[in-house]
Design an enzyme around this catalytic site. Sequence first.
Site, PDB file in Angstrom:
ATOM      1  N   TRP A   1      -2.107   7.828   9.843  1.00 58.23           N
ATOM      2  CA  TRP A   1      -3.094   7.203   8.957  1.00 58.23           C
ATOM      3  C   TRP A   1      -4.397   7.108   9.742  1.00 58.23           C
ATOM      4  CZ3 TRP A   1       1.408   3.553   8.439  1.00 58.23           C
ATOM      5  CH2 TRP A   1       1.644   2.865   9.624  1.00 58.23           C
TER       6      TRP A   1
ATOM      7  N   ASN B   1       0.849  -1.190   0.000  1.00 52.63           N
ATOM      8  CA  ASN B   1       0.000   0.000   0.000  1.00 52.63           C
ATOM      9  C   ASN B   1       0.883   1.238   0.000  1.00 52.63           C
ATOM     10  OD1 ASN B   1      -2.762   1.238   0.221  1.00 52.63           O
ATOM     11  ND2 ASN B   1      -1.735   2.241   1.937  1.00 52.63           N
TER      12      ASN B   1
ATOM     13  N   TYR C   1       0.098  10.148   4.171  1.00 54.96           N
ATOM     14  CA  TYR C   1      -0.311  10.430   5.546  1.00 54.96           C
ATOM     15  C   TYR C   1       0.739  11.361   6.145  1.00 54.96           C
ATOM     16  CZ  TYR C   1      -2.141   5.749   4.393  1.00 54.96           C
ATOM     17  OH  TYR C   1      -2.686   4.657   3.762  1.00 54.96           O
TER      18      TYR C   1
ATOM     19  N   ASP D   1      -5.568  21.848   9.224  1.00 54.76           N
ATOM     20  CA  ASP D   1      -5.913  20.763   8.291  1.00 54.76           C
ATOM     21  C   ASP D   1      -6.688  21.218   7.056  1.00 54.76           C
ATOM     22  OD1 ASP D   1      -5.933  17.996   7.618  1.00 54.76           O
ATOM     23  OD2 ASP D   1      -5.917  17.552   9.761  1.00 54.76           O
TER      24      ASP D   1
HETATM   25  C1  FMN Z   1      -1.723  16.599   1.136  1.00 51.17           C
HETATM   26  C2  FMN Z   1      -2.520  15.439   1.676  1.00 51.17           C
HETATM   27  C3  FMN Z   1      -2.343  15.028   2.976  1.00 51.17           C
HETATM   28  C4  FMN Z   1      -3.073  13.952   3.495  1.00 51.17           C
HETATM   29  N1  FMN Z   1      -2.890  13.574   4.796  1.00 51.17           N
HETATM   30  C5  FMN Z   1      -3.554  12.512   5.283  1.00 51.17           C
HETATM   31  C6  FMN Z   1      -3.328  12.073   6.612  1.00 51.17           C
HETATM   32  O1  FMN Z   1      -2.540  12.655   7.347  1.00 51.17           O
HETATM   33  N2  FMN Z   1      -4.009  10.969   7.044  1.00 51.17           N
HETATM   34  C7  FMN Z   1      -4.883  10.285   6.251  1.00 51.17           C
HETATM   35  O2  FMN Z   1      -5.441   9.296   6.683  1.00 51.17           O
HETATM   36  N3  FMN Z   1      -5.136  10.703   4.982  1.00 51.17           N
HETATM   37  C8  FMN Z   1      -4.486  11.788   4.484  1.00 51.17           C
HETATM   38  N4  FMN Z   1      -4.703  12.201   3.198  1.00 51.17           N
HETATM   39  C9  FMN Z   1      -5.687  11.475   2.362  1.00 51.17           C
HETATM   40  C10 FMN Z   1      -5.111  10.152   1.876  1.00 51.17           C
HETATM   41  O3  FMN Z   1      -3.875  10.339   1.259  1.00 51.17           O
HETATM   42  C11 FMN Z   1      -6.075   9.477   0.909  1.00 51.17           C
HETATM   43  O4  FMN Z   1      -7.274   9.216   1.602  1.00 51.17           O
HETATM   44  C12 FMN Z   1      -5.521   8.205   0.312  1.00 51.17           C
HETATM   45  O5  FMN Z   1      -6.465   7.665  -0.588  1.00 51.17           O
HETATM   46  C13 FMN Z   1      -5.199   7.181   1.380  1.00 51.17           C
HETATM   47  O6  FMN Z   1      -4.679   6.030   0.783  1.00 51.17           O
HETATM   48  P1  FMN Z   1      -5.136   4.588   1.262  1.00 51.17           P
HETATM   49  O7  FMN Z   1      -6.532   4.399   0.735  1.00 51.17           O
HETATM   50  O8  FMN Z   1      -4.149   3.694   0.592  1.00 51.17           O
HETATM   51  O9  FMN Z   1      -5.069   4.558   2.730  1.00 51.17           O
HETATM   52  C14 FMN Z   1      -3.998  13.277   2.668  1.00 51.17           C
HETATM   53  C15 FMN Z   1      -4.162  13.686   1.346  1.00 51.17           C
HETATM   54  C16 FMN Z   1      -3.444  14.755   0.848  1.00 51.17           C
HETATM   55  C17 FMN Z   1      -3.645  15.179  -0.581  1.00 51.17           C
END
Ligand code: FMN
Length: 505
Positions: free
Chosen positions: A211, A193, A197, A306
């Site tokens: 995450w 994955n 995060y 945020d």
């Molecule tokens: C700049 C940015 C920062 C992010 N920070 C977080 C974070 O700190 N924690 C989180 O859970 N998702 C965060 N996200 C959203 C996740 O990257 C997004 O939901 C992603 O699809 C997660 O991947 P996964 O489905 O493989 O967990 C962020 C997105 C962006 C664009």
Amino acid sequence: MTGRPARQVRLAAGANRWTGAGSRVMAFETLQEYVAALEQAGELRRIAEPVDPALEMTEIADRVVRAGGPALLFERPKGSSVPVLMNAFGTMGRCAMALGVADLSEIVTRIERLVQAEVPTTLVERGRALADLGRLASFAPRRVRSGVCQQVVIDDAPSLEMLPILKCWPQDGGRFLTLPMVFTKHPETGRRNVGMYRMHVYDPRTTGMHWHAHKEGAAHYAAWEAQGRRMPVAVALGGDPALIYAATAPLPESVDEMLFAGFLRGASVALVPCRTVDLEVPAGCEIVLEGYVEPGERRLEGPFGDHTGYYSGADEYPVFHLTCITHRRDPIYPATVVGRPPKEDAYLGKVTERLFLPLIRLQLPEVVDLNLPIEGVFHNLAVVSVRKRFPGHARKVIHALWGLGQMMFTKIIVVLDEDANVHDMNEVIWRLGNHIDPQRDICFAQGPVDTLNHASPQPGFGSKMGVDATRKLPEEGHPRPWPDAIAMTPEVKQRVDDLWERLGL
Ligand SMILES: Cc1cc2nc3c(=O)[nH]c(=O)nc-3n(C[C@H](O)[C@H](O)[C@H](O)COP(=O)(O)O)c2cc1C
């Protein structure tokens, strides 16, 4: 380490490929190739003035994003010799460039073609289908033995202090890595994955690992923790911007972000094995942080300004321990600032809205269009138009969307008829106000909500609202006739068009 001078855009060998859908994809092997391309296109400003990564970069980037300005390369961040790249995705044009196309619609067409594949009947069609499949297979990541990201290896007392990590907002709990690609592997399936995060820096060798509970990284960690085992983690910074986007994309668990990135860029991603953990990272990235997360360990993470435009409060999250830093000889450090929209991440969200619409349509073919307005910070509001065929159809779509991946977080879903322009908020409000009888047309549900939703009584669980703003049918409790919207006849319009010049208006 200093900022690199402008150089010609070099294409990776074989990376300039015809995709089969009539468009050409240009893949960048490194973030620095992308920086050079931005500079050539007049889309980058170098800032030679010393600027503090604590708060000052935020203020500058914020003003530039709001003005639709260029990407920024801070060449002399205070306290570090590593330049900082910000606002690399800060317009739709730059997002298209980052994904190697002139216009995002080129990728949308490729995705549509992929998901709408019909059973081939003729020999020519069969040949084409086979070629498409072969091309898909060629997008799978490939393993290489070395990469620029390991030109320098620091496995003895690595320290995050070398990096110009931003403190974004005044009440932030410290400095945060804001564009990290977090690589993990499921301990049983071995499935990779990659998620974005943020990481709160506690000291030179430890950070938070933020995450959210619903995300894949958290699911991997839960599996390692259930086995009582230390979880290897690698954090990649930089690389082809298509990879950075892929880390943010709400892909289903079974789809490897690196395969998706390969599809987007039209060329497979080269992955190199890490030095101290059993993981692979993009060979062309700028900086890699290798380390682990211990089972059972938690530490207060945040607060952090945020995406919502509010601070998300401090909470307990797992802790990342750094074992090794590898980097290219002259790395640049990618960063972004989130906050009250519009910010750079709004554009990443809009890319997702466009690229995932064909995938939503695969499950819900009645969906015509979708708008996730940026002020709705992507989880607060979705406006969707549908081809309504039967009583209750809008509600069916509302509930289906709540069951679809990260659409589960959507607090308010508004459904309009197929002839509505969901991107015109004047029209949306006009229809919404006129078309609903609130008691009849609003439905509520309870379920998972985004961790950043501070209005739900408890974190991660709360209510959502669906609004059926379509024209109502008698079976939907509307026995009265539905009035026509006012519009002039085409004949009169034509007559007035002909008169217009003479009226001198
Ligand atoms: C700049 C940015 C920062 C992010 N920070 C977080 C974070 O700190 N924690 C989180 O859970 N998702 C965060 N996200 C959203 C996740 O990257 C997004 O939901 C992603 O699809 C997660 O991947 P996964 O489905 O493989 O967990 C962020 C997105 C962006 C664009």
